[in-house]
Design an enzyme around this catalytic site. Sequence first.
Site, PDB file in Angstrom:
ATOM      1  N   ASP A   1       1.740  -0.428  -5.279  1.00 51.96           N
ATOM      2  CA  ASP A   1       0.909   0.729  -5.608  1.00 51.96           C
ATOM      3  C   ASP A   1       0.387   1.366  -4.327  1.00 51.96           C
ATOM      4  OD1 ASP A   1       1.114   0.619  -8.396  1.00 51.96           O
ATOM      5  OD2 ASP A   1      -0.463  -0.903  -8.530  1.00 51.96           O
TER       6      ASP A   1
ATOM      7  N   GLU B   1      -5.021  -8.751 -12.396  1.00 52.85           N
ATOM      8  CA  GLU B   1      -5.132  -7.505 -11.643  1.00 52.85           C
ATOM      9  C   GLU B   1      -6.343  -6.757 -12.194  1.00 52.85           C
ATOM     10  OE1 GLU B   1      -3.351  -3.179 -10.559  1.00 52.85           O
ATOM     11  OE2 GLU B   1      -3.345  -3.949 -12.597  1.00 52.85           O
TER      12      GLU B   1
ATOM     13  N   ASP C   1      -1.440  -7.382 -15.864  1.00 51.44           N
ATOM     14  CA  ASP C   1      -1.660  -6.022 -15.377  1.00 51.44           C
ATOM     15  C   ASP C   1      -2.886  -5.392 -16.043  1.00 51.44           C
ATOM     16  OD1 ASP C   1      -0.434  -3.681 -13.953  1.00 51.44           O
ATOM     17  OD2 ASP C   1      -0.423  -2.845 -15.969  1.00 51.44           O
TER      18      ASP C   1
END
Length: 547
Positions: free
Chosen positions: A313, A247, A205
Amino acid sequence: MAEFNGGGHWHLDAVFYQVYVRGFKDSSRDGNGDLRGLIEKLDYIESLGVSCLWLMPIFPSPLRDDGYDVSDFLEIDPSIGSLADFQQLTEAAHQRDLRVITDLVISHTSDQHHWFQKARQGPDSPFFSYYVWSDSDDRYQEAQVIFSDTEHSNWAWDHQAKRYYWHRFFSHQPDLNYDHLPVQEAILDVMRFWLDLGIDGFRVDAVPYLFEREGTNCENLPETHAFCRRMRRLIDGEYPGRILLAEANQWPDDLVAYFGAGDEFHMAFNFPLMPRLFLALRREDNRPLIDCIETLPAIPADCQWATFLRNHDELTLEMVTDADRDYLTSEYARDPRMMLNVGIRRRLAPLLDHDRRRIELLYSLLLSLPGAPVIYYGDEIGMGDNIYLGDRNGVRTPMQWSDDRNAGFSSADPSRLYKPVLTDPLDNYQTVNVAAQLRSPASLLHWLRHQLRLRSSQPVFSRGEIRFVQVSCRSIVAFTRSHRGTTALLVHNLAATVQPVHLELEAYAGLRPVHFSGNHGFPQIQAAPYFLNLAPYESLWFLLEPA
Ligand code: BGC
């Protein structure tokens, strides 16, 4: 287990299914999805034709950012299950040839993590240097505030430490200080812990934000890349066959840098491509798509893009020009409630007005363009969203399994559910659910399973070189994918109207397009433009075979 993980390069051919464990299936009747519930649903996941699960954060957390605020890296959140459940899940998945990766949140922790709780005690605490502190809140002014709807600064005051601490996301998520080597070691040990439990890799992340340097925007710094190489050396040296997926919501050059020279990430999400799929569709214009793919720098061999349409998201619009952002916002987020930060907080089906033809078209592009597709849970049945829930919760509502109580997700009292199931007239679970779609051969679910089977039957889709075919009208996007002597031809109509098109296929003269349905009736390609007629939003998948 080691043998299973060891199958090299599996990520090149992978299809990911992104699971929000809390929202998937509740086995304990407490209103939260859990690992045991997920195990119950492995047959379903296997039947989709995907090859790897990506579990959103499963660690203990105060849940102020749905688990991306980790309070303990070495446990499972009790509402989701236990470490034993986790091991059972990976074993059960592996028996089905499914791999499992989890989110690994490395840039920050929750303020409830014991590291931060101890760090707040001041400079004498051994954990003080785990975080980034300052006496003033004016350092690193060039760093963007990412959650701009909620936060106004990347600094927050801590009353106990009597200092400011640095955070790139919510203020309850203090950033770790990667200049402090024990932090790097601690995170590498967290990786080892999960890898020893049999996990096949990590979706790492928020990668770009590990270090801070004055005079920069504190993204993509050389020091960050150096730590990525450390993570990769750990994988290559101790756990070969496991993967790292980045990411990094960045422009192409900065994004591609996360593959390094094949010594950083195995995979990275293709953030530039995603909004351009929506742009090309709405504008009925192939240019945004072709320009994006043709200008993406090449990635090292044995690396792969992770491509996606939607995720947990908002549909981020950071990687497009201001004009394109305005256009996408006006076309896809007609109600201001649909916007969050720099993105649109909607699921796939509502974004496309529930138009089955457009949903199939975008999936068809996703499955046939280069990259390993990632499918967000619920989007395989065209689940809707609830824009009246705050933050990104509207796209994280319970999976709709059937028309039973709580959509078959949980037998708890409806008021106990972590989030309400969808009941509005368009998206209600009585109509949109897995059981109903399994019964209907014409459902989106059956269609997608079929397409995924076709895709996995031909390595051209995961490994083939792409070449765009010149077309006589811009609403058609046509390309070939070629690998080891096999060539597929993929033609898509982005328009809402029927489109006649000439394709420049002279390089393939003498071959015949055979539709994946087995239809041999298409004329042989000649040394002249090839004519096709496409219905609105139609996709045609062919193999080019000797006539
Ligand atoms: C995740 C978000 C999360 C953020 C902070 C992201 O990039 O995808 O869901 O809120 O990181 O951890």
